[in-house]
Design a protein around this motif. Structure first.
Motif, PDB file in Angstrom:
ATOM      1  N   TRP A  44     -20.767 -61.303 -24.429  1.00 29.56           N
ATOM      2  CA  TRP A  44     -19.494 -61.431 -25.140  1.00 29.56           C
ATOM      3  C   TRP A  44     -19.588 -60.882 -26.560  1.00 29.56           C
ATOM      4  O   TRP A  44     -18.640 -60.260 -27.059  1.00 29.56           O
ATOM      5  N   THR A  51     -19.443 -57.067 -26.398  1.00 27.17           N
ATOM      6  CA  THR A  51     -18.085 -56.566 -26.169  1.00 27.17           C
ATOM      7  C   THR A  51     -17.239 -56.688 -27.430  1.00 27.17           C
ATOM      8  O   THR A  51     -16.437 -55.797 -27.738  1.00 27.17           O
ATOM      9  N   SER A  79     -12.973 -63.228 -25.630  1.00 27.11           N
ATOM     10  CA  SER A  79     -14.420 -63.146 -25.409  1.00 27.11           C
ATOM     11  C   SER A  79     -15.102 -64.468 -25.725  1.00 27.11           C
ATOM     12  O   SER A  79     -16.025 -64.893 -25.025  1.00 27.11           O
ATOM     13  N   GLY A 123     -19.132 -63.253 -19.561  1.00 25.41           N
ATOM     14  CA  GLY A 123     -19.125 -61.854 -19.933  1.00 25.41           C
ATOM     15  C   GLY A 123     -18.145 -61.477 -21.009  1.00 25.41           C
ATOM     16  O   GLY A 123     -17.943 -60.288 -21.263  1.00 25.41           O
ATOM     17  N   LEU A 127     -15.038 -58.842 -20.710  1.00 26.15           N
ATOM     18  CA  LEU A 127     -15.163 -58.235 -19.386  1.00 26.15           C
ATOM     19  C   LEU A 127     -14.965 -59.238 -18.256  1.00 26.15           C
ATOM     20  O   LEU A 127     -14.992 -58.847 -17.083  1.00 26.15           O
ATOM     21  N   VAL A 149     -12.462 -58.487 -15.411  1.00 24.96           N
ATOM     22  CA  VAL A 149     -12.729 -57.335 -14.538  1.00 24.96           C
ATOM     23  C   VAL A 149     -14.010 -57.514 -13.735  1.00 24.96           C
ATOM     24  O   VAL A 149     -14.444 -56.577 -13.060  1.00 24.96           O
ATOM     25  N   ILE A 150     -14.617 -58.692 -13.783  1.00 19.44           N
ATOM     26  CA  ILE A 150     -15.786 -58.995 -12.967  1.00 19.44           C
ATOM     27  C   ILE A 150     -15.309 -59.685 -11.699  1.00 19.44           C
ATOM     28  O   ILE A 150     -14.622 -60.706 -11.754  1.00 19.44           O
ATOM     29  N   LEU A 178     -18.633 -55.359 -11.497  1.00 17.20           N
ATOM     30  CA  LEU A 178     -17.435 -54.853 -12.148  1.00 17.20           C
ATOM     31  C   LEU A 178     -16.494 -54.285 -11.093  1.00 17.20           C
ATOM     32  O   LEU A 178     -16.897 -53.478 -10.251  1.00 17.20           O
ATOM     33  N   ARG A 213      -9.690 -53.570 -11.050  1.00 13.24           N
ATOM     34  CA  ARG A 213      -9.344 -54.413 -12.196  1.00 13.24           C
ATOM     35  C   ARG A 213      -9.615 -53.700 -13.514  1.00 13.24           C
ATOM     36  O   ARG A 213      -8.865 -53.874 -14.488  1.00 13.24           O
ATOM     37  N   ALA A 214     -10.678 -52.908 -13.570  1.00 17.31           N
ATOM     38  CA  ALA A 214     -10.993 -52.189 -14.806  1.00 17.31           C
ATOM     39  C   ALA A 214      -9.911 -51.160 -15.124  1.00 17.31           C
ATOM     40  O   ALA A 214      -9.469 -51.044 -16.275  1.00 17.31           O
ATOM     41  N   ALA A 232     -22.472 -51.267 -15.391  1.00 17.57           N
ATOM     42  CA  ALA A 232     -21.444 -50.248 -15.606  1.00 17.57           C
ATOM     43  C   ALA A 232     -21.321 -49.321 -14.406  1.00 17.57           C
ATOM     44  O   ALA A 232     -20.232 -48.824 -14.096  1.00 17.57           O
TER      45      ALA A 232
END
Length: 426
Positions: free
Chosen positions: A95, A98, A144, A151, A154, A157-158, A164, A168-169, A250
């Motif tokens: 977190w 990010t 975050s 995460g 993120l 989107v997990i 990942l 969603r990403a 990623a």
């Protein structure tokens, strides 16, 4: 003094040697996982070379194979435990990374605006864009913090498989961009002094000007929701096998669960990214309205989304047994299947994507009649010769009653194959 320093150094190494007692400190988790992997690989290669077998089982092929499989299974479970611990520690500290990336983008935007303002001068649109970026970054930082164990920014989107999610990403990127574009218009509207300027900014939100962007946003969001539903239904229907990853990477955006490049995912990310870049440039050129994404480019994104969805429908499949034969060593005579013999199960889909690790392979079971037989791990240099995705070799236990019995494979994720009948003689 030297003895005391050595003792302190040993304490530090012990604290960060895989059994860290410092809360969520990542050092112990990472070092412990690497050490466990190294020990497992060393043990596997030793067994593959025929070394390390105790004298009590070295004389029997079946006994040595079972002993080796049990040893590797225990070692693989230790590796999996360390991997899960490392994944949790990695997510816990993600977190902050990010948040730093988000604020780094804000600083980059400030530098770009400052450089482009040389000669042209600073405008209200630049101020509105910078303030919109600060508001967006602040919201992402707060999110975050509240989701720091999953995460950070993120977390949405997990996926449920701890990878990942491509859909969603892509949808999340478009949502953030449209929200940023609206915030830019809000900032400009707040700073507008004349009625004509305010009316022009309000008209910039009309559907006729942003129809392309709105259409793309609706489609990518619908794809994200629909893909989750499709995957969930197919998993519950045993038509798709999903293995949970230790942590997201990623590369998950461009690959399948096995780490191989996926055409559907790659083209969706590339085309969506190109369209998003075009929309960002249009917003920079015309900050007084929603980006007017051309319908030609919007249709390209829609075709890409349809291709991605079709790929999700087509991937996977239920494992199937095609044939079962008696395993025959060199020099053996042809004979029917008897208890104590090895049988070779041929088919497809026995090893799900992402389940190539020894801890997952050791969970495979073969039902022979009423007896459940663990699939033995047979090590070779660099991997395992059994089990594989297309062939399994298991012994027929003495508890199997002679006659016609059913054979069925249960994969590492619990999916069952079709039943195949074989004849076992006395």
């Amino acid at each position: 003094m030297a003895v005391q320093e050595a003792g302190q150094g040993g304490a530090v190494l012990g604290a960060h040697g895989g059994g860290c007692t410092c809360g969520d400190c990542p050092h112990g988790a990472r070092a412990g996982h690497r050490r466990a992997v190294a020990e497992f690989l060393l043990k596997r290669d030793e067994f593959a070379a025929g070394q390390g077998l105790p004298a009590a089982v070295a004389h029997s092929v079946s006994a040595s194979r079972q002993w080796v499989s049990e040893e590797l299974t225990q070692s693989a479970e230790h590796v999996a435990e360390r991997g899960r611990a490392e994944g949790d520690a990695w997510l816990a500290r993600l977190w902050l990374r990010t948040a730093c990336v988000v604020w780094g983008l804000v600083v980059a935007l400030l530098l770009v605006q400052a450089l482009t303002a040389i000669g042209a001068g600073w405008t209200a649109a630049r101020t509105a864009g910078l303030l919109a970026a600060v508001v967006t970054a602040g919201a992402l930082t707060a999110a975050s913090w509240f989701h720091r164990a999953r995460g950070g920014a993120l977390a949405p989107v997990i996926g449920e498989d701890n990878r990942l999610s491509t859909s969603r990403a892509v949808a999340g990127a478009w949502v953030l961009f449209v929200a940023y574009a609206v915030l830019v218009l809000v900032g400009r509207l707040a700073a507008a002094s004349g009625h004509a300027e305010r009316d022009a900014l309000i008209s910039g939100l009309e559907l006729a000007r942003g129809a392309g962007v709105v259409t793309v946003l609706a489609v990518v969001c619908a794809i994200a929701v629909l893909v989750r539903r499709v995957v969930g239904v197919r998993v519950l229907g045993q038509r798709l096998q999903k293995v949970r990853a230790y942590r997201p990477r990623a590369a998950d955006l461009l690959t399948d669960d096995a780490g191989r490049g996926s055409f559907a995912d790659i083209q969706y990310v590339v085309i969506g990214g190109v369209a998003l870049l075009f929309a960002a440039v249009r917003l920079g050129r015309r900050p007084d309205q929603l980006p007017d994404l051309p319908w030609g480019l919007a249709v390209v994104v829609l075709v890409s989304a349809a291709t991605y969805l079709a790929g999700k429908y087509a991937e996977g499949g239920r494992p199937v047994i095609l044939s079962v034969v008696r395993a025959r060593e060199a020099g053996d005579l042809d004979a029917p299947i008897r208890t104590g013999d090895d049988i070779e199960i041929r088919g497809a889909g026995f090893v799900p994507p992402g389940a190539q690790g020894a801890d997952r392979l050791s969970r495979m079971v073969v039902r022979i009649g009423a007896v459940h037989v663990r699939v033995p791990l047979v090590p070779v240099a660099g991997g395992f010769s059994n089990p594989t995705d297309a062939v399994l070799t298991v012994p027929v236990p003495a508890d199997v009653e002679p006659g016609r019995v059913e054979v069925q494979v249960v994969t590492a994720v619990g999916v069952e194959t079709n039943r195949y009948l074989i004849d076992v003689t006395e």
